[in-house]
Motif scaffolding. Structure first.
Motif, PDB file in Angstrom:
ATOM      1  N   THR A 169      -5.219 -11.707  -3.453  1.00 19.56           N
ATOM      2  CA  THR A 169      -4.606 -10.689  -4.207  1.00 19.56           C
ATOM      3  C   THR A 169      -3.702  -9.781  -3.444  1.00 19.56           C
ATOM      4  N   TYR A 170      -2.796  -8.988  -3.870  1.00 21.15           N
ATOM      5  CA  TYR A 170      -2.046  -8.214  -3.180  1.00 21.15           C
ATOM      6  C   TYR A 170      -1.776  -6.681  -3.733  1.00 21.15           C
ATOM      7  N   GLN A 171      -1.486  -5.910  -2.920  1.00 22.57           N
ATOM      8  CA  GLN A 171      -1.116  -4.414  -3.352  1.00 22.57           C
ATOM      9  C   GLN A 171       0.180  -4.507  -3.995  1.00 22.57           C
ATOM     10  N   SER A 172       1.119  -5.192  -3.152  1.00 20.80           N
ATOM     11  CA  SER A 172       2.433  -5.129  -3.699  1.00 20.80           C
ATOM     12  C   SER A 172       2.672  -6.181  -4.917  1.00 20.80           C
ATOM     13  N   VAL A 225     -18.261 -15.321  -3.981  1.00 18.60           N
ATOM     14  CA  VAL A 225     -17.243 -15.639  -2.856  1.00 18.60           C
ATOM     15  C   VAL A 225     -16.632 -14.191  -2.133  1.00 18.60           C
ATOM     16  N   LEU A 226     -15.853 -14.319  -1.244  1.00 19.03           N
ATOM     17  CA  LEU A 226     -15.037 -13.118  -0.774  1.00 19.03           C
ATOM     18  C   LEU A 226     -13.659 -13.442  -0.835  1.00 19.03           C
ATOM     19  N   ILE A 227     -12.884 -12.625  -1.530  1.00 17.31           N
ATOM     20  CA  ILE A 227     -11.435 -12.672  -1.794  1.00 17.31           C
ATOM     21  C   ILE A 227     -10.666 -11.724  -1.057  1.00 17.31           C
ATOM     22  N   PRO A 228      -9.780 -12.313  -0.489  1.00 20.41           N
ATOM     23  CA  PRO A 228      -8.706 -11.487   0.369  1.00 20.41           C
ATOM     24  C   PRO A 228      -8.128 -10.637  -0.518  1.00 20.41           C
ATOM     25  N   PHE A 229      -7.785  -9.548  -0.038  1.00 21.30           N
ATOM     26  CA  PHE A 229      -6.992  -8.393  -0.647  1.00 21.30           C
ATOM     27  C   PHE A 229      -6.038  -7.862   0.561  1.00 21.30           C
ATOM     28  N   TYR A 230      -4.856  -7.865   0.336  1.00 25.84           N
ATOM     29  CA  TYR A 230      -3.850  -7.785   1.342  1.00 25.84           C
ATOM     30  C   TYR A 230      -2.755  -6.540   0.738  1.00 25.84           C
ATOM     31  N   GLU A 231      -3.328  -5.532   1.509  1.00 24.92           N
ATOM     32  CA  GLU A 231      -2.616  -4.026   1.303  1.00 24.92           C
ATOM     33  C   GLU A 231      -1.231  -3.858   1.952  1.00 24.92           C
ATOM     34  N   GLN A 232      -0.506  -2.916   1.754  1.00 27.05           N
ATOM     35  CA  GLN A 232       0.613  -2.579   2.492  1.00 27.05           C
ATOM     36  C   GLN A 232       0.259  -1.617   3.455  1.00 27.05           C
TER      37      GLN A 232
END
Lengths: 259, 392
Positions: free
Chosen positions: B182-185, B232-239
């Motif tokens: 998931t993403y912040q943007s 599980v571990l889910i990647p979260f991509y921030e700005q």
């Protein structure tokens, strides 16, 4: 004034010649070599090294060289490797200096990384060959002190025999004995003596060719190591003088583009 | 600019033939310790194919580089993967350069950690050291002036980090589920990143100053359930905004290096620094061999909350360069955590065989890693790796 001046000069000239020490004569020859080889501006050439050990096993190095003449300082050089394959695309940018350490950057294409490297290591083997970096880098008058030894011959060519002593304490040599063609002012042979002053290597220049009616370059440079029995034959090909290179071809971006 | 327009620019070049090169590589890894999970394998065999196409035209002002990459792995489906490492067109003007396509960029000077290097995503399944990178879509304009080199980047499109699958070693427990990132943007992986870097050298000093604004390449890993109900571990991509400095002083046989950064992200801004030296002993013991001694200090002001394991660590290493015909090299080092007993050991050695072959070996060990350290995930994953590469 002229009729009076000339006799005065003539009167002093023999005395000046006598006063020239072996050191001064050696330096004068080195300066003349540099004067005759300056003004070429730039050149491109390919270099190939055939490395041979004492068992006769051979290994090949292929590179391309670009050199830019710099006024009042050492040359700028860019060398790109083609062989062996694992270092293909690796490139070395050098800004050599008359005094002090050269500036050198190495480009590693797999990582896209440009690394400024310590250039003090002048005496180590260049790509595993019998040439040290100091043997093939820009030869500037200021890098040595000189002494005229004798006149002699190399393969029938009348020569000056000089000794030169590296100024840099990190040089791998105590001295080098150089045979210089009396007429063309080019090196024909160099005997290298190691830090213990024992004979180490001999470099012979073969098949000189003249470019732009002025600049002499040897097609082959054959270096033999007397202590290890190894040798390297460096062959220069496809010389192109004044090929249009300028400062912009010698920066970190052009190093990455070189390949 | 629409993509097809610059594709048209390439056509004159493509009509004349370029050159193919590249390599094929066989890799084996052996993990002597019992894995933490039953699903994880004890050894692997893997093959890489990386061809390379290069062509230049227009008096060498224009060039095209294409490097596809394929890895097959006997154990881990996530490690079996392909990528376009590079597919990039370059135009070299007089005092400027532009590049467009998929490319790779490296920033920085230090050895233990590449702190400021931020343009490309890490291809983590390749190697836990993070040095292998995924291709990044980019437009780059570079100005080469007497005051240095100024690089401007627009980075359309984001690449997610690769993580080992369930069967792979060198992974977190639980494993990372990359399908649910998931993403912040709101624009997610279509967010356009921007970056700028000025680099120059003044005498013995090399300096790089950079700013990056875009999606953080380092994701937060958030525990959650996958669609099978497993944790599980889910990647979260921030700005993020990152401002960085890299500096090297080259003083005779000494290289002094430093990388420094400030990152602002919503989950907490921080500063980090890596710095130290490399000292080379030339021609040791009357031989042609050089011995390099390396020391670097790694600091991150988040302390134990840092997402990196290197928050107050010391790296000490040796680099042996044989300067022989085979180009033999060995790099060995230890990174010691100064706050606890944890340390890691790393050895990389390589040697050429003939003109076209190369062998290399790698050993990585993790020891006394405390449970709360990010490296604890690897504490049973010591491994020995052997590679044989054929260049063509």
């Amino acid at each position: 004034m002229k009729p009076i001046l000339i006799p005065i000069v003539l009167l002093f000239a023999p005395a000046m010649a006598l006063a020239a020490t072996a050191e001064e004569r050696g330096l004068d020859i080195a300066k003349e070599i540099e004067v005759r080889d300056s003004g070429f501006h730039d050149f491109k050439a390919t270099m190939s090294m055939l490395l041979r050990n004492k068992h006769g096993e051979e290994s090949l190095r292929d590179m391309r060289n670009q050199t830019l003449e710099v006024d009042n300082d050492g040359d700028k050089t860019l060398v790109v490797f083609d062989e062996p394959r694992d270092v293909k695309g690796t490139a070395l940018l050098s800004f050599s200096h008359k005094m002090g350490d050269d500036d050198q950057w190495l480009y590693l294409p797999a990582l896209k990384r440009v690394k400024r490297i310590a250039s003090r290591n002048k005496s180590g083997p260049f790509m595993g060959s019998e040439f040290a970096y100091e043997d093939i880098s820009s030869q500037e008058v200021e890098k040595y002190t000189y002494k005229f030894i004798d006149e002699g011959e190399h393969e029938g060519i009348p020569s000056f025999i000089l000794e030169r002593y590296p100024v840099d304490p990190n040089s791998g040599y105590t001295r080098q004995q150089v045979w210089v063609d009396k007429e063309r002012y080019i090196a024909l042979k160099i005997d290298y003596y190691d830090r213990k002053n024992s004979p180490l290597k001999t470099l012979v220049f073969r098949d000189y060719r003249q470019y732009l009616d002025q600049y002499w370059r040897a097609d082959e440079m054959y270096m033999e190591n007397h202590q290890t029995g190894k040798s390297t034959l460096l062959t220069w090909k496809q010389y192109e003088f004044r090929s249009g290179l300028d400062d912009g071809d010698f920066n970190k971006n052009s190093l990455k583009r070189a390949r | 600019m629409k993509a097809w327009r610059w594709v048209l620019l390439l056509i004159p070049g493509l009509l004349s033939a370029g050159e193919w090169s590249g390599f094929i590589e066989l890799q084996g890894r052996y993990f002597p310790q019992q894995a933490q999970d039953r699903d994880q394998s004890g050894q692997l065999v893997s093959i890489v194919l990386q061809p390379e196409y290069y062509q230049r035209w227009d008096k060498d002002k224009q060039s095209l580089l294409f490097i596809p990459f394929l890895r097959w792995d006997s154990e881990d489906d996530e490690r079996t993967h392909g990528d376009i490492r590079e597919l990039i067109w370059t135009y070299a003007g007089d005092g400027w350069e532009t590049r467009a396509g998929i490319g790779k960029v490296f920033w920085g000077v230090t050895e233990a950690l590449h702190l400021v290097d931020v343009i490309n995503q890490t291809d983590l399944v390749e190697n836990p050291d993070g040095e292998q990178k995924l291709g990044q879509p980019m437009f780059k304009l570079s100005l080469e002036q007497t005051w240095g080199i100024l690089d401007l980047y627009a980075l359309p499109g984001f690449r997610e980090r690769t993580y080992p699958g369930e069967a792979g070693r060198l992974r977190t427990h639980p494993h990372v589920d990359t399908d649910q990132a998931t993403y912040q943007s709101d624009r997610e992986e279509r967010h356009i990143g921007l970056a700028l870097r000025w680099s120059h050298f003044i005498g013995d000093w090399d300096i790089g100053l950079a700013h990056f604004n875009g999606t953080n390449r380092d994701p937060l890993l958030i525990p959650d359930l996958n669609n099978r109900g497993e944790v599980v571990l889910i990647p979260f991509y921030e700005q993020m905004h990152q401002t960085s400095l890299d500096l090297q002083a080259t003083k005779g046989d000494w290289l002094w290096k430093m990388e420094l950064l400030h990152r602002s992200i919503d989950s907490g801004s921080y500063n980090a620094v890596t710095g130290g030296f490399e000292f080379t002993l030339v021609g040791i013991a009357d031989s042609d061999m050089d011995l390099g001694l390396l020391g670097e200090y790694l600091y991150d002001d988040r302390g134990d909350d840092a997402s990196t394991p290197f928050e107050n660590d010391l790296f000490i290493g040796l680099r042996l360069t044989a300067n022989d015909v085979e180009g033999s090299e060995l790099l060995a080092g230890v990174i010691k955590d100064l706050d606890d007993d944890g340390w890691m050991f790393n050895l990389e050695a390589s040697r050429r065989i003939g003109n076209d072959w190369k062998t290399s070996a790698q050993i990585r060990l993790w020891s006394d890693i405390p449970v709360d350290d990010p490296l604890y995930a690897f504490h049973r994953d010591d491994y020995l790796e052997f590679t044989l590469t054929r260049f063509f």
